[in-house]
Design an enzyme around this catalytic site. Structure first.
Site, PDB file in Angstrom:
ATOM      1  N   TYR A 160       0.832  -1.203   0.000  1.00 27.75           N
ATOM      2  CA  TYR A 160       0.000   0.000   0.000  1.00 27.75           C
ATOM      3  C   TYR A 160       0.870   1.258   0.000  1.00 27.75           C
ATOM      4  CZ  TYR A 160      -2.621   3.966   1.600  1.00 27.75           C
ATOM      5  OH  TYR A 160      -3.144   5.229   1.691  1.00 27.75           O
ATOM      6  N   HIS A 213      -2.863   2.367   7.397  1.00 29.94           N
ATOM      7  CA  HIS A 213      -3.983   1.893   6.570  1.00 29.94           C
ATOM      8  C   HIS A 213      -4.722   0.725   7.213  1.00 29.94           C
ATOM      9  CE1 HIS A 213      -5.882   1.784   2.419  1.00 29.94           C
ATOM     10  NE2 HIS A 213      -5.785   3.068   2.722  1.00 29.94           N
ATOM     11  N   GLU A 263     -10.824   8.798   7.686  1.00 31.14           N
ATOM     12  CA  GLU A 263     -11.163   9.041   6.290  1.00 31.14           C
ATOM     13  C   GLU A 263     -12.368   8.220   5.837  1.00 31.14           C
ATOM     14  OE1 GLU A 263      -7.518   8.094   4.317  1.00 31.14           O
ATOM     15  OE2 GLU A 263      -8.159   6.061   3.800  1.00 31.14           O
ATOM     16  N   HIS A 313      -9.076  13.976   4.703  1.00 30.18           N
ATOM     17  CA  HIS A 313      -8.691  13.129   3.569  1.00 30.18           C
ATOM     18  C   HIS A 313      -8.715  13.964   2.292  1.00 30.18           C
ATOM     19  CE1 HIS A 313      -8.414   9.543   1.110  1.00 30.18           C
ATOM     20  NE2 HIS A 313      -9.584   9.775   0.543  1.00 30.18           N
ATOM     21  N   GLU A 340      -4.601  16.803   3.482  1.00 34.65           N
ATOM     22  CA  GLU A 340      -3.973  15.927   2.497  1.00 34.65           C
ATOM     23  C   GLU A 340      -4.182  16.498   1.097  1.00 34.65           C
ATOM     24  OE1 GLU A 340      -3.896  11.161   1.371  1.00 34.65           O
ATOM     25  OE2 GLU A 340      -5.681  12.007   2.317  1.00 34.65           O
TER      26      GLU A 340
END
Length: 403
Positions: A160, A213, A263, A313, A340
């Site tokens: 990821y 994540h 998020e 996010h 972000e």
């Protein structure tokens, strides 16, 4: 009053899929809202078309709060990602309309600017630590003050956060879910080395961030947070799945590394305990996933009471419409932390011309009336929808893991 006379959805794929809601009024003013739900875009498009748009016709576009409550309470099956993305699109479009009619940027309607710009963080990644830090150095040269670092884990391909391209990261890029492999042990061994090397090469002035994540158990996340303390991270994101909010208490008790999550949250109820008990430092809920500007503003005010800051996010699964809305929100709240920011493809920027600009590590939404973001419908039509799934992850023994 500006009466809503029509609304429609626009689905386009200029590099990835986006769902945009356009609401028209009898005064000739229209507003845009982002309704994109990554990997499930057509579910929201159908919900809007079949269930929401018919209920909007004839309503006063200025009654933003009442329309929000009507859509949230009136559906009975409230919350959830599809419902809240649809509500968010309506809410954002109505704020766009209100700003255009007033002749003011949306942030002025939200109370005015609390800062001169919005600090953003970029994504530096690579297959190796050296490659990641090379990319981080490019961001630093561009003026970024905050950078998220992700790197490949030895022996694991397709980790990821490691993109195929140097700066554009589009994980939802296959017709069926791509399978990747995962080893928690290898990840925990390799990640501290990334940040040790980062501090040695990049110095102490940059804010460094990392996204786990959702891949660790609470005790594993506590261990990682403890191991990362010497490198003074701005935050460790999504350290563990947050379905059980109390799990963050264990992490909090074992590390001083700041924690960020949210998020995938759809409402204040997904994070009430996390905020109330100060189990996190940053809440990452965003406009399109959490019911729009109206609900996100309430969530931020609640967080402010408990010394929790925002870090919305802002990956490329959100269109420039959502990014524009987020910047107006960020500029107007007292407890903003960071935003972000992943650059969209040139094709996406052409479909969604926008007023926001980047300078000295910050974005500014601009002073155009409304959101300052538009859509070129003719150009959007040249990029039809393409089915795309996010990857999945399996452990080395073949069992499923969180991607």
């Amino acid at each position: 009053m500006p009466k809503i006379i029509a609304a429609k959805t626009i689905v386009t794929c200029p590099g990835r899929n986006f769902v945009t809601l356009k609401i028209m009024t009898d005064e000739g003013v229209y507003g845009l809202g982002d309704a994109t739900l990554n990997g499930r875009e057509l579910a929201v498009e159908a919900y809007l078309t079949q269930h929401v748009i018919p209920c909007l016709i004839g309503r006063d576009a200025h009654q933003i709060e009442d329309i929000w409550q009507y859509l949230y309470r009136g559906c009975y099956w409230r919350r959830g990602p599809v419902t809240m993305a649809a509500i968010a699109a309506v809410d954002t479009a109505l704020w766009d309309i209100k700003g255009k009619i007033a002749g003011l940027p949306v942030y002025q309607l939200l109370g005015g600017a609390c800062r001169v710009g919005v600090m953003v963080y970029g994504h530096a990644n690579g297959e190796t630590i050296d490659e990641t830090l090379d990319n981080a150095a490019v961001y630093a040269q561009q003026g970024y003050k905050a950078i998220r670092l992700q790197t490949g884990v030895p022996g694991m391909s397709g980790t990821y956060g490691v993109s195929k391209d140097k700066f554009f990261y589009e994980p939802a890029d296959s017709d069926l879910p791509k399978e990747t492999i995962w080893s928690t042990e290898r990840y925990l061994r390799s990640t501290p080395a990334l940040f040790e090397a980062a501090r040695e090469r990049l110095g102490d002035d940059l804010h460094l961030l990392h996204d786990v994540h959702h891949r660790l158990t609470p005790i594993e996340a506590a261990r990682l947070g403890k191991d990362l303390e010497p490198y003074r991270l701005f935050w460790m994101e999504d350290a563990t799945p947050a379905e059980n909010q109390a799990s963050f208490r264990l992490i909090r008790q074992h590390t001083t590394t700041p924690l960020a999550v949210g998020e995938i949250f759809n409402s204040i109820w997904d994070c009430k305990q996390l905020i109330e008990e100060q189990l996190i430092d940053y809440i990452r809920a965003t406009v399109v996933h959490a019911g729009g500007i109206t609900h996100l503003k309430k969530l931020a005010s609640f967080a402010d009471l408990h010394h929790v800051r925002t870090g919305c996010h802002g990956a490329t699964d959100l269109s420039p419409v959502c990014m524009g809305a987020a910047l107006h929100f960020d500029l107007s709240i007292p407890n903003f932390g960071v935003q972000e920011y992943m650059r969209h493809t040139p094709e996406t920027d052409a479909v969604f011309p926008h007023a926001y600009t980047f300078k000295d590590g910050m974005l500014h939404p601009g002073d155009a009336p409304g959101l300052g973001v538009d859509i070129d419908e003719d150009l959007a039509a040249k990029y039809p929808y393409q089915r795309a799934y996010l990857p999945i992850a399996r452990r080395l023994d073949g069992s499923m893991h969180d991607w």
